[in-house]
Design an enzyme around this catalytic site. Structure first.
Site, PDB file in Angstrom:
ATOM      1  N   LYS A 151      82.785 -47.907   9.230  1.00 39.35           N
ATOM      2  CA  LYS A 151      83.045 -48.874   7.615  1.00 39.35           C
ATOM      3  C   LYS A 151      83.748 -50.144   7.027  1.00 39.35           C
ATOM      4  CE  LYS A 151      80.615 -44.728   5.196  1.00 39.35           C
ATOM      5  NZ  LYS A 151      80.358 -43.967   4.326  1.00 39.35           N
ATOM      6  N   LYS A 198      71.113 -46.420  13.151  1.00 40.01           N
ATOM      7  CA  LYS A 198      70.242 -44.991  13.035  1.00 40.01           C
ATOM      8  C   LYS A 198      69.759 -45.551  11.147  1.00 40.01           C
ATOM      9  CE  LYS A 198      73.636 -43.548   9.364  1.00 40.01           C
ATOM     10  NZ  LYS A 198      74.995 -42.823   8.590  1.00 40.01           N
ATOM     11  N   LYS A 212      71.175 -47.132   4.213  1.00 37.85           N
ATOM     12  CA  LYS A 212      70.994 -47.858   2.656  1.00 37.85           C
ATOM     13  C   LYS A 212      71.979 -49.098   3.268  1.00 37.85           C
ATOM     14  CE  LYS A 212      68.487 -47.547  -0.359  1.00 37.85           C
ATOM     15  NZ  LYS A 212      68.241 -46.514  -0.341  1.00 37.85           N
TER      16      LYS A 212
HETATM   17  P1  ADP Z   1      73.834 -43.250   4.822  1.00 41.53           P
HETATM   18  O1  ADP Z   1      73.474 -43.188   6.076  1.00 41.53           O
HETATM   19  O2  ADP Z   1      72.187 -43.834   3.920  1.00 41.53           O
HETATM   20  O3  ADP Z   1      74.919 -43.560   3.028  1.00 41.53           O
HETATM   21  P2  ADP Z   1      74.475 -40.770   3.936  1.00 41.53           P
HETATM   22  O4  ADP Z   1      75.448 -40.388   5.141  1.00 41.53           O
HETATM   23  O5  ADP Z   1      74.786 -41.182   3.036  1.00 41.53           O
HETATM   24  O6  ADP Z   1      72.987 -41.952   4.223  1.00 41.53           O
HETATM   25  O7  ADP Z   1      74.067 -39.154   4.242  1.00 41.53           O
HETATM   26  C1  ADP Z   1      73.918 -38.057   4.045  1.00 41.53           C
HETATM   27  C2  ADP Z   1      73.102 -37.372   4.479  1.00 41.53           C
HETATM   28  O8  ADP Z   1      72.190 -37.737   5.630  1.00 41.53           O
HETATM   29  C3  ADP Z   1      74.241 -36.985   6.134  1.00 41.53           C
HETATM   30  O9  ADP Z   1      74.427 -35.521   6.656  1.00 41.53           O
HETATM   31  C4  ADP Z   1      73.637 -37.901   7.007  1.00 41.53           C
HETATM   32  O10 ADP Z   1      74.438 -37.348   8.172  1.00 41.53           O
HETATM   33  C5  ADP Z   1      72.640 -38.075   6.827  1.00 41.53           C
HETATM   34  N1  ADP Z   1      72.003 -38.762   7.588  1.00 41.53           N
HETATM   35  C6  ADP Z   1      71.874 -40.350   6.690  1.00 41.53           C
HETATM   36  N2  ADP Z   1      71.469 -40.843   7.363  1.00 41.53           N
HETATM   37  C7  ADP Z   1      70.611 -40.360   8.417  1.00 41.53           C
HETATM   38  C8  ADP Z   1      68.719 -40.794   9.413  1.00 41.53           C
HETATM   39  N3  ADP Z   1      69.189 -41.798  10.053  1.00 41.53           N
HETATM   40  N4  ADP Z   1      69.567 -39.743  10.499  1.00 41.53           N
HETATM   41  C9  ADP Z   1      69.543 -38.796  10.166  1.00 41.53           C
HETATM   42  N5  ADP Z   1      69.902 -37.989   9.278  1.00 41.53           N
HETATM   43  C10 ADP Z   1      70.542 -39.016   8.581  1.00 41.53           C
END
Ligand code: ADP
Ligand code: TRP
Length: 325
Positions: free
Chosen positions: A113, A194, A197
């Site tokens: 980040k 992964k 967003k």
């Molecule tokens: P982003 O990475 O899109 O900002 P968040 O950090 O808000 O998503 O993640 C919220 C939840 O979803 C967490 O438990 C995170 O580990 C899970 N998560 C986010 N992206 C993935 C992914 N690509 N595969 C599996 N789990 C994910």
């Protein structure tokens, strides 16, 4: 009774990664008779990012509606908004004082980040996992359903509990992450990363995406093999197909991939149809919840009241343990 705790930031619409990695597990777990469950909107955490105030407010409402539309049942779980409960930031401060700063600099998410937002490396970005540990331990959470990227933070939570217990006496429980069978969904455009967003719209499929949007995004998904190896992009699409299509359809594409007769255009079309169908009901319910702000606020207020009870109990005990009372 043992407790399950997890949170999610209101930083954007839910996507397939959030769903398959975490939230699907939340819905499955809520019927468990062995655990008391706390799920919350981690709105304080999202202040470390770039959302402006009005957008944060809007995304919070959307996230509440989306979680309810997915089947989170506020009668079965304590469903609340982090900032409504006094105690999260109080406990985080106490944890700040037992956590070596070097441990925070090691966190992969902090490194990622700060790379993504070099002009806004605020202190919250660094102490973010301490607030997360407080979220979990305020409720003595033993199981934390999250995606793979959050495992490091859950391990740090266990360390923080240990540092606290060593200094002040045994009090906090041991915490463990609970992963799904797909703990890391890959990006459509960069399948070595992964699905997230922060990479951009084209990388993710939102649960609320309309059928034609899903197809458009999938049509651009990378399927090329690199260095003659198996394509990570195709593997990711097949994984999604396994999740959303029937067994026969899935197996026919796996066979075609092996025989090298597969047509990726067909795979994408079938996958798009199945995903769109799977979330059809969700899209309808989401729209209905979004029309009812009063109901959403009422659900949050009820959840906060229940969470506050436990939070107060923990904080009263912690204040005694550390010598503030
Ligand atoms: P982003 O990475 O899109 O900002 P968040 O950090 O808000 O998503 O993640 C919220 C939840 O979803 C967490 O438990 C995170 O580990 C899970 N998560 C986010 N992206 C993935 C992914 N690509 N595969 C599996 N789990 C994910
Ligand atoms: N850091 C988590 C994420 O980005 C969200 C979160 C905040 C969380 N507090 C938590 C997850 C407590 C589990 C438990 O996804």
């Amino acid at each position: 009774m043992k407790r399950i705790v997890s949170g999610i930031q209101p930083t954007g619409n839910l996507h397939l990664g959030n769903y398959l990695g975490a939230v699907k597990n939340w819905v499955d777990l809520q019927n468990s008779k062995d655990y008391e469950i706390y799920f919350f909107i981690a709105d304080l955490h999202s202040l470390t990012g770039k959302l402006e105030a009005s957008k944060l407010k809007e995304q919070t409402k959307i996230l509440i509606a989306e979680l309810l539309a997915l089947g989170i049942d506020h009668k079965k779980v304590v469903f609340f908004r982090q900032s409504d409960v006094v105690g999260h930031t109080d406990l985080a401060w106490i944890f700040d004082c037992v956590t070596p700063v070097s441990e925070l600099y090691r966190m992969t998410q902090f490194k990622d980040k700060s790379g993504n937002q070099p002009k806004n490396i605020n202190s919250g970005l660094l102490t973010y996992p301490i607030l997360q540990a407080a979220d979990i331990l305020l409720y003595q959470g033993e199981l934390v359903p999250v995606g793979e990227d959050q495992v490091q933070h859950v391990e740090l939570t266990r360390d923080i509990a240990r540092w606290f217990n060593n200094k002040y006496g045994q009090y906090f429980v041991e915490t463990k992450a609970k992963l799904t069978h797909i703990p890391r969904v890959k990006s459509l455009l960069a399948p070595d990363k992964k699905m997230s967003k922060s990479l951009g719209e084209g990388h993710v499929i939102d649960l609320a995406d309309e059928p034609e949007v899903i197809l458009k995004k999938l049509n651009k998904a990378v399927t090329a093999t690199e260095g003659g190896g198996e394509s990570m992009g195709v593997a990711n699409l097949l994984l999604l197909l396994k999740e959303f299509a029937d067994k026969k359809t899935y197996e026919s594409f796996v066979r075609a991939e092996k025989d090298k007769t597969i047509r990726y255009g067909d795979l994408k079309k079938v996958l798009a149809e199945n995903i769109a169908e799977h979330f059809k009901e969700f899209r309808k319910k989401r729209a209905e919840y979004l029309k009812n702000s009063v109901k959403l606020e009422k659900i949050m207020a009820d959840g906060a009241k229940k969470a506050q009870k436990q939070a107060e109990k923990t904080m009263a005990e912690v204040r005694k343990l550390v010598g503030l009372r």
